[in-house]
Design a protein around this motif. Structure first.
Motif, PDB file in Angstrom:
ATOM      1  N   PHE A  37      27.649  13.936 -33.136  1.00 27.33           N
ATOM      2  CA  PHE A  37      27.795  15.432 -33.237  1.00 27.33           C
ATOM      3  C   PHE A  37      29.003  16.051 -33.843  1.00 27.33           C
ATOM      4  CE2 PHE A  37      26.184  14.143 -28.922  1.00 27.33           C
ATOM      5  CZ  PHE A  37      24.902  14.625 -29.183  1.00 27.33           C
ATOM      6  N   LEU A  38      29.994  15.051 -34.494  1.00 27.93           N
ATOM      7  CA  LEU A  38      31.134  15.557 -35.116  1.00 27.93           C
ATOM      8  C   LEU A  38      30.388  16.198 -36.746  1.00 27.93           C
ATOM      9  CD1 LEU A  38      33.958  15.868 -35.573  1.00 27.93           C
ATOM     10  CD2 LEU A  38      33.822  13.720 -36.959  1.00 27.93           C
ATOM     11  N   PRO A  39      29.449  15.556 -37.377  1.00 33.54           N
ATOM     12  CA  PRO A  39      28.920  16.393 -38.463  1.00 33.54           C
ATOM     13  C   PRO A  39      28.396  17.650 -38.289  1.00 33.54           C
ATOM     14  CG  PRO A  39      28.377  13.926 -38.451  1.00 33.54           C
ATOM     15  CD  PRO A  39      28.712  14.285 -36.976  1.00 33.54           C
ATOM     16  N   VAL A  40      27.773  17.635 -37.132  1.00 32.44           N
ATOM     17  CA  VAL A  40      27.349  19.101 -36.875  1.00 32.44           C
ATOM     18  C   VAL A  40      28.382  20.201 -36.642  1.00 32.44           C
ATOM     19  CG1 VAL A  40      25.847  20.422 -34.968  1.00 32.44           C
ATOM     20  CG2 VAL A  40      25.366  18.159 -35.552  1.00 32.44           C
ATOM     21  N   TRP A  41      29.516  19.707 -35.807  1.00 31.15           N
ATOM     22  CA  TRP A  41      30.768  20.664 -35.559  1.00 31.15           C
ATOM     23  C   TRP A  41      31.491  20.769 -36.991  1.00 31.15           C
ATOM     24  CZ3 TRP A  41      36.136  19.667 -36.377  1.00 31.15           C
ATOM     25  CH2 TRP A  41      36.826  20.587 -35.730  1.00 31.15           C
TER      26      TRP A  41
END
Length: 391
Positions: A37-41
């Protein structure tokens, strides 16, 4: 002096197991949120483009490759894994907090680099300490490691559902909480020393481990087998989406692979842990060869679901085999360093090299790029056979 639990082997073993289990549970919860989820954030909240995100995340790969052997060598010099884990986990939490202030590509890259220097190197250090504790107290390292894999799977499912309903901006807070919990859990890792601290006159540079031919062969073999997963991690969902498999089904395929890993690790004490390390590497590499040939040949869901269970071999058996080989082939006062170098080679060098080849060949040949990954795994198998002949 010793306390009551030290005089009671059962109580001491239980306390030791719980200490490591708590650390694995918390640290792998971080990995689950960070990887998924960090890439999405970074894209939706911080406003970075996809190419910028790839550059930012590359900083962590570079820094963990450079810093991993350094921190592991520090453990070998002091003999105190717990102290290093406490400092790294606390430092990793502090470094990640700076992401909120990183509005430019340069600052985000720098934060990711510092975070990579502190957080990822903890895992090989914890593995080396946990393997030694498992041997001392007689519990299964595989079942202990299940706590990490299980946490990874559960957090992905729970976080995905939560973020779907409440928004991507919560990723940052979730990671801060998980990182803080990891720092707290590090305090409960057993105090037991890995060995007597090295005297200043006895200290050797970390690259001393490369004087062993068997360690070099082991490192390259494991790096190629684990690195052969790079195209799967980077391109599989894209490949499946292009052939009509939606994202939810792709997520189920990913979850199945983690479940296979958990099942194997849980039963490893009565099965795989009795095998020679080189046998585990051979099983892992052979499983990877079959897996990537099938993934490159078809997008039929029955075949994909059937072969995804081979993740238990391609990843988990290779992982256990490499760790066991270090225990048998590296002197005790160099094992943490060796685990750090091995971890850097697998998650750093191997993944980067195979990932670059996979990205280039995927652009040219699409799914047939997985055949190149099968080739890397085959080279890993041949090196494992060579390792078997070395003393």
């Amino acid at each position: 002096m010793t306390d009551a639990s030290d005089r009671d082997p059962t109580a001491s073993a239980t306390r030791c197991w719980l200490g490591f289990a708590g650390f694995y549970t918390c640290s792998f919860a971080v990995l689950g949120v960070y990887m998924q989820f960090l890439p999405v954030w970074l894209h939706e909240v911080q406003g970075f483009g996809t190419e910028d995100i790839a550059i930012i995340l590359s900083a962590q790969t570079i820094s963990r490759t450079l810093a991993g052997p350094f921190w592991s060598h520090r453990v070998d010099r002091s003999g105190n894994a717990r102290r290093v884990l406490i400092w790294l986990s606390a430092g990793g939490a502090g470094a990640f907090a700076l992401f909120a202030l990183s509005q430019t590509l340069v600052t985000a890259w720098c934060v990711a680099f510092v975070f990579g220097c502190l957080y990822p190197p903890m895992h090989p250090i914890a593995d080396a300490a946990a393997v030694r504790a498992a041997g001392r107290f007689g519990f299964s390292f595989g079942r202990l490691r299940v706590m990490g894999s299980g946490s990874f799977l559960v957090i992905i499912l729970l976080a995905g559902s939560y973020l779907e309903q409440n928004g991507t901006h919560h990723v940052y807070g979730m990671l801060l909480v998980a990182l803080a919990m990891t720092a707290c859990a590090a305090w409960f890792v057993p105090r037991d020393r890995l060995h007597v601290p090295q005297l200043k006159s006895e200290r050797t540079p970390w690259w001393q481990v490369f004087r062993s031919k068997s360690f070099v062969v082991l490192t390259i073999s494991a790096a190629l087998i684990q690195g052969s997963h790079a195209t799967f991690y980077q391109q599989s969902t894209l490949h499946w989406n292009a052939h009509g498999i939606d994202k939810s089904m792709a997520a189920m395929l990913w979850a199945e692979g983690v479940l296979a890993e958990i099942v194997l690790l849980f039963f490893a004490k009565h099965t795989l842990e009795k095998l020679r390390p080189t046998t585990l590497l051979l099983l892992g590499g052979s499983g990877a060869i079959v897996r990537w040939i099938v993934v490159g040949s078809t997008t039929s869901l029955p075949w994909l679901f059937a072969t995804n269970w081979l993740h238990a071999l391609s990843f988990a058996a290779t992982y256990l085999g490499a760790i066991r080989a270090v225990e048998r082939r590296v002197p005790e006062n160099q094992r943490a360093t060796a685990q750090g170098v091995l971890g850097a080679a697998q998650a750093g060098g191997g993944m980067v090299f195979c990932g670059l080849v996979g990205g280039f060949t995927f652009k040219l040949y699409q799914g047939h790029a997985f055949y190149f990954m099968a080739g890397f795994a085959a080279i890993g198998v041949m090196l494992a056979l060579w390792l078997r002949r070395l003393r």
